[in-house]
Write an enzyme that holds these catalytic residues in place. Structure first.
Site, mmCIF file in Angstrom:
data_model
loop_
_atom_site.group_PDB
_atom_site.id
_atom_site.type_symbol
_atom_site.label_atom_id
_atom_site.label_comp_id
_atom_site.label_asym_id
_atom_site.label_seq_id
_atom_site.Cartn_x
_atom_site.Cartn_y
_atom_site.Cartn_z
ATOM 1 N N GLY A 33 -15.381 57.993 31.902
ATOM 2 C CA GLY A 33 -16.095 57.145 32.855
ATOM 3 C C GLY A 33 -15.935 57.784 34.234
ATOM 4 O O GLY A 33 -15.456 56.660 35.318
ATOM 5 N N ALA A 34 -15.704 58.935 34.434
ATOM 6 C CA ALA A 34 -15.553 59.655 35.572
ATOM 7 C C ALA A 34 -16.351 59.602 36.736
ATOM 8 O O ALA A 34 -16.058 59.742 38.078
ATOM 9 C CB ALA A 34 -15.349 61.230 35.271
ATOM 10 N N ASP A 37 -18.021 53.344 39.092
ATOM 11 C CA ASP A 37 -17.498 52.738 40.371
ATOM 12 C C ASP A 37 -16.064 52.814 40.574
ATOM 13 O O ASP A 37 -15.491 53.174 41.615
ATOM 14 C CB ASP A 37 -18.125 51.265 40.377
ATOM 15 C CG ASP A 37 -19.368 51.269 40.616
ATOM 16 O OD1 ASP A 37 -20.077 52.318 41.380
ATOM 17 O OD2 ASP A 37 -20.090 50.018 40.598
ATOM 18 N N LYS A 40 -14.858 56.326 41.207
ATOM 19 C CA LYS A 40 -14.982 56.688 42.737
ATOM 20 C C LYS A 40 -14.421 56.003 43.435
ATOM 21 O O LYS A 40 -13.841 56.895 44.664
ATOM 22 C CB LYS A 40 -16.612 56.377 42.772
ATOM 23 C CG LYS A 40 -17.507 57.136 42.105
ATOM 24 C CD LYS A 40 -19.066 56.386 42.440
ATOM 25 C CE LYS A 40 -20.210 57.160 41.612
ATOM 26 N NZ LYS A 40 -21.610 56.689 41.749
ATOM 27 N N TYR A 150 -14.178 50.920 23.381
ATOM 28 C CA TYR A 150 -12.859 51.289 23.395
ATOM 29 C C TYR A 150 -12.633 51.912 21.845
ATOM 30 O O TYR A 150 -11.994 53.181 21.567
ATOM 31 C CB TYR A 150 -11.623 50.208 23.331
ATOM 32 C CG TYR A 150 -11.401 50.112 25.032
ATOM 33 C CD1 TYR A 150 -12.049 50.518 26.062
ATOM 34 C CD2 TYR A 150 -10.494 49.000 25.292
ATOM 35 C CE1 TYR A 150 -11.701 50.484 27.203
ATOM 36 C CE2 TYR A 150 -10.131 48.731 26.549
ATOM 37 C CZ TYR A 150 -10.885 49.201 27.686
ATOM 38 O OH TYR A 150 -10.613 49.169 28.817
ATOM 39 N N GLY A 208 0.451 47.233 40.127
ATOM 40 C CA GLY A 208 0.659 48.288 41.243
ATOM 41 C C GLY A 208 0.838 47.753 42.749
ATOM 42 O O GLY A 208 1.028 48.606 43.583
ATOM 43 N N HIS A 268 -3.901 38.824 36.572
ATOM 44 C CA HIS A 268 -3.144 39.297 37.672
ATOM 45 C C HIS A 268 -2.054 38.019 38.079
ATOM 46 O O HIS A 268 -0.891 38.252 38.462
ATOM 47 C CB HIS A 268 -4.061 38.984 38.837
ATOM 48 C CG HIS A 268 -5.118 40.175 38.772
ATOM 49 N ND1 HIS A 268 -5.077 41.398 38.022
ATOM 50 C CD2 HIS A 268 -6.359 40.343 39.307
ATOM 51 C CE1 HIS A 268 -5.956 42.051 38.090
ATOM 52 N NE2 HIS A 268 -7.089 41.494 38.748
ATOM 53 N N TRP A 617 8.147 3.350 16.814
ATOM 54 C CA TRP A 617 8.399 3.652 15.581
ATOM 55 C C TRP A 617 7.329 4.799 15.164
ATOM 56 O O TRP A 617 6.571 4.969 15.984
ATOM 57 C CB TRP A 617 8.291 2.461 14.712
ATOM 58 C CG TRP A 617 9.083 1.477 15.083
ATOM 59 C CD1 TRP A 617 9.401 0.449 16.008
ATOM 60 C CD2 TRP A 617 10.469 1.124 14.176
ATOM 61 N NE1 TRP A 617 10.358 -0.150 15.812
ATOM 62 C CE2 TRP A 617 11.249 0.160 14.826
ATOM 63 C CE3 TRP A 617 11.048 1.550 12.997
ATOM 64 C CZ2 TRP A 617 12.416 -0.455 14.155
ATOM 65 C CZ3 TRP A 617 12.091 1.562 12.588
ATOM 66 C CH2 TRP A 617 12.953 0.204 13.052
#
Length: 791
Positions: A33-34, A37, A40, A150, A208, A268, A617
């Site tokens: 997927g180079a 978005d 990039k 995947y 991160g 997240h 009960w």
């Protein structure tokens, strides 16, 4: 040789101490997927940062960009991105230019579409290593592609592109990892058939973020200060917040499938929650220890109910969906773009402390923070204007992990000066000097010790560095992922068609999205008319409770929420009248799923209930240990008993577990319970029995054609259920019919058929045991919601 020339050039500008150090092995990085978005915006820059940081580490690198785009246009797109890469401000221009030039020379583009393409890529990597005389250290495959791709990519890597024995493989996966527990389990199973757990690095880029990543180290390094106060006795509440000013425009195809809870809260904010609530392992850098502590923290979280969340949607979202997804003009989206969720942990450390997780789009500011607000027990006699404000114990006490943006516009850790001066690692965090006129949560910045990173780094640069170093503690394991989905999926299912609070967006929202905690639930503070999702269908507020007859007995019917409220009030009134008359109230409760919402309602809203004089009960019990989640008593304890003050000796679980055996007749458990009832309950007549109805017409654990319990002198019996667990203990029908009052609760569409059938049949308890409920000298009332009554 190309790699040798690169190394010599870098050596020439002083980046490498010697060529000999370039012998630790070669790493091939493949970015799938180079040209997308994410690549990039963040990934290529993160890979370049890795190269700059590790060029003198002794490893050599090549970077392979890959996508479905054909070779020539794909290569052009990729190198357009690479040419715009930037060095940090503290990097010398000369070294930056050389490193960038070398990075471009070490990068190449591949079209990866078929199995043959992967075979060719593998061959190229092997040939390059052979030509350069390098040993392979490992390969990184970064999946910057949609999850539906995947499995196929994983299959190709596993069959054609694995490194040789002795070299490692690291596969990096981007969220979303499923959209509920079932889909996450399915994806995890598929990936496990190709990769080992230690080879998979699931990215949550919030891990991160420097402030989030420092929560555990902060707790570890400040144990001496936090150990006495990091608990329910000192913490008032915790807020975990991510607010965005942007909307979902241009991303509605993704957002319609996921919404704000799946997009932000499930991953997240939940990870930040775990860092706060988990017990600290002995070594916070050991991934396995951290994982086990996180899993224990997940197990302590209380189940989320529909009332645990408030939901909203900005007003222009529906129009954006219609335009971008070509939906009809009358299409109405039920996808929330704002959510506030109240979470409780039942651990000894955190019981009773509210954790608020909040996120949304089109809000008034862009900011993220984790705020721990401590209780303030101080009373300050001196007037506020006349006392030294510096360390006043009357000011708010809080610790804030400031993720970024907002007023500070930088990651930071803030600790109130009236708490303690924190220990912070000097090499990576520095104390802010000089006073600012900024205010954070109503207090001047001077009221805090403020620390910010010495070098601010993008989250993806941090994570890519951790992938290179094999730091698994910064990534989501399969167990961690499934634990999170197991926690969130029930809430997602319960709110799938819940009306949303519409809000205009930005500063115009004003108080519309403010919400408050009341009795363990959350609700918007400002009342606002809710737009009907289906104008033709009336909502609960449009109805008054209907009172009529069902099987010649009183019927109370309403939408489920209103019905439960009415039933809880009626039980409290009955209890109060009975206690006033006779001094105690004997209440027998059924198990199953229907009463759970009633138990929660009684626990959270009925503080005048005479619990002190109430005996509890069981109507029936499954033959499992009382600590088993299948146990009716376990459910009753979790949802009611632990939240109210019923005297210990007034709680009467059924004795299904005697002599380390379950429901064995010789142990005479049913006889023991019958004797206890006779001894404590006048005339063995309960003041109130609450029953449910099964789809087959059973009630309590009295099933159609039961051999015991439908008639005869026995008051407590052992029975057989057609579904597991098969063995049960139950009050008999004759004993139930001796009660002063019997309430029958029937909820949900799934009960519509049996409700309709019961409205037509007579007294036939052998076929439909519930039809035999007819108190001999008491009163029977049916509580049936509209879905069960009307379908």
């Amino acid at each position: 040789k190309m790699l040798s020339r690169v190394l010599c050039t870098v050596l020439f500008v002083g980046a490498l101490p010697s060529l000999a150090e370039a012998s630790q092995g070669h790493i091939s990085v493949v970015l799938l997927g180079a040209t997308g978005d994410l690549a990039k915006k963040y990934l290529w820059q993160g890979l370049f940062q890795l190269y700059m940081d590790q060029v003198s580490s002794g490893h050599s690198f090549t970077f392979h960009g890959a996508a479905l785009t054909a070779q020539e246009p794909g290569q052009r797109l990729m190198f357009d991105v690479l040419k715009k890469l930037a060095c940090p401000a503290d990097e010398s221009p000369n070294r930056c230019a050389v490193l960038k030039d070398q990075f471009l020379k070490l990068s190449r583009y591949h079209q990866l579409k078929t199995g043959e393409n992967y075979t060719v890529l593998n061959r190229e990597i092997e040939m390059l290593l052979h030509q350069e005389g390098l040993k392979e250290a490992g390969r990184i495959f970064y999946f910057s592609v949609p999850p539906f791709a995947y499995t196929e990519i994983a299959r190709h890597i596993n069959s054609s592109c694995r490194p040789p024995p002795g070299a490692w493989l690291r596969v990096v996966l981007e969220k979303p990892f499923g959209h509920d527990l079932e889909s996450a389990q399915q994806l995890a199973t598929e990936l496990r058939s190709f990769f080992r757990e230690e080879e998979m690095y699931r990215v949550d880029h919030y891990l991160g973020k420097q402030a989030v990543a420092h929560i555990l180290p902060f707790r570890d390094q400040n144990r001496q200060f936090l150990d006495p106060i990091w608990n329910r006795h000192h913490v008032e509440r915790v807020e975990i917040v991510l607010k965005e000013t942007v909307d979902a425009k241009g991303r509605t195809s993704f957002y319609e499938q996921y919404g704000v809870i799946r997009d932000v809260l499930q991953n997240h904010l939940t990870e930040a929650l775990m860092f706060l609530t988990m017990e600290l392992p002995a070594n916070v850098s050991r991934a396995e220890e951290v994982l086990q502590c996180k899993l224990q923290a997940f197990q302590s979280l209380r189940r989320l109910e529909k009332t645990s969340a408030v939901l909203g949607q900005y007003q222009s979202y529906a129009r954006q969906v219609q335009e971008e997804l070509q939906k009809a003009q009358d299409y109405i989206s039920t996808t929330p773009t704002f959510a506030g969720v109240l979470i409780h942990s039942d651990s000894l450390r955190w019981e009773g402390v509210p954790f608020l997780l909040t996120s949304g789009k089109a809000l008034d500011e862009r900011v993220g923070f984790v705020r721990v607000l401590f209780k303030n027990r101080a009373y300050c006699t001196q007037s506020e204007t006349l006392r030294d404000a510096g360390r006043s114990q009357c000011k708010a006490k809080q610790i804030i992990f400031y993720i970024g943006h907002g007023a500070l516009n930088t990651p930071a850790v803030l600790v109130s000066r009236n708490l303690f001066r924190p220990v912070m690692p000097k090499g990576s965090w520095s104390e802010a000097v000089g006073q600012s006129d900024l205010h954070i949560f109503g207090q001047p910045l001077s009221d805090y010790y403020v620390y910010s990173p010495v070098k601010e780094r993008d989250a993806y640069s941090v994570l890519i560095s951790n992938i290179y170093h094999g730091r698994k503690d910064f990534f989501i394991t399969t167990e961690n992922l499934l634990a999170s989905w197991r926690f969130w999926t029930p809430l997602l299912e319960s709110i799938s068609h819940q009306p949303l609070r519409l809000y205009p967006g930005g500063v115009e929202n004003q108080h519309l999205l403010d919400f408050e905690m009341v009795s363990g639930e959350v609700a918007f503070t400002v009342a606002e008319p809710v737009e009907l999702l289906n104008p033709n269908r009336q909502m609960p507020s449009d109805y008054k409770t209907i009172q009529s007859k069902f099987r010649q007995s009183p019927l109370v019917s309403a939408w489920s929420e209103d019905l439960i409220s009415q039933l809880a009030s009626d039980i409290e009134k009955t209890a109060s009248r009975t206690v006033a008359h006779s001094g105690q109230f004997h209440l027998a409760l059924s198990g199953g799923s229907s009463p759970v919402v009633l138990f929660q309602r009684l626990a959270r809203h009925h503080y005048a209930f005479p619990w002190k004089h109430t005996h509890i009960w069981l109507v029936d019990e499954r033959c499992v240990p009382l600590t088993d989640t299948e146990s009716n008593f376990f459910s009753l304890h979790n949802h009611l008993l632990q939240s109210v003050r019923v005297p210990y000796f007034n709680v009467h679980p059924m004795p299904v577990h005697l002599n380390q055996r379950l429901c064995v007749e010789e142990d005479r458990g049913a006889e023991l319970y019958a004797k206890e009832i006779t001894a404590l309950v006048a005339n063995a007549s309960f003041d109130l029995v609450l029953l449910g109805v099964g789809t087959d017409g059973h009630t309590a654990s009295l099933f159609p054609h039961s051999e015991t319990g439908l008639e005869g002198a026995q008051t407590v019996v052992l029975t057989e259920s057609p579904v597991k667990p098969h063995q049960r203990m139950s009050l008999s029908l004759p004993l139930i019919n001796r009660a002063r009052q019997v309430f029958v609760l029937v909820l949900g569409k799934g009960k519509h058929d049996i409700t309709t059938l019961l409205s037509r049949v007579g007294h036939q308890p052998r076929k439909w045991p519930i039809s035999g409920v007819s108190p001999s000298s008491g009163r029977l009332v049916w509580y049936v919601d509209y879905e069960a009554l009307l379908g």
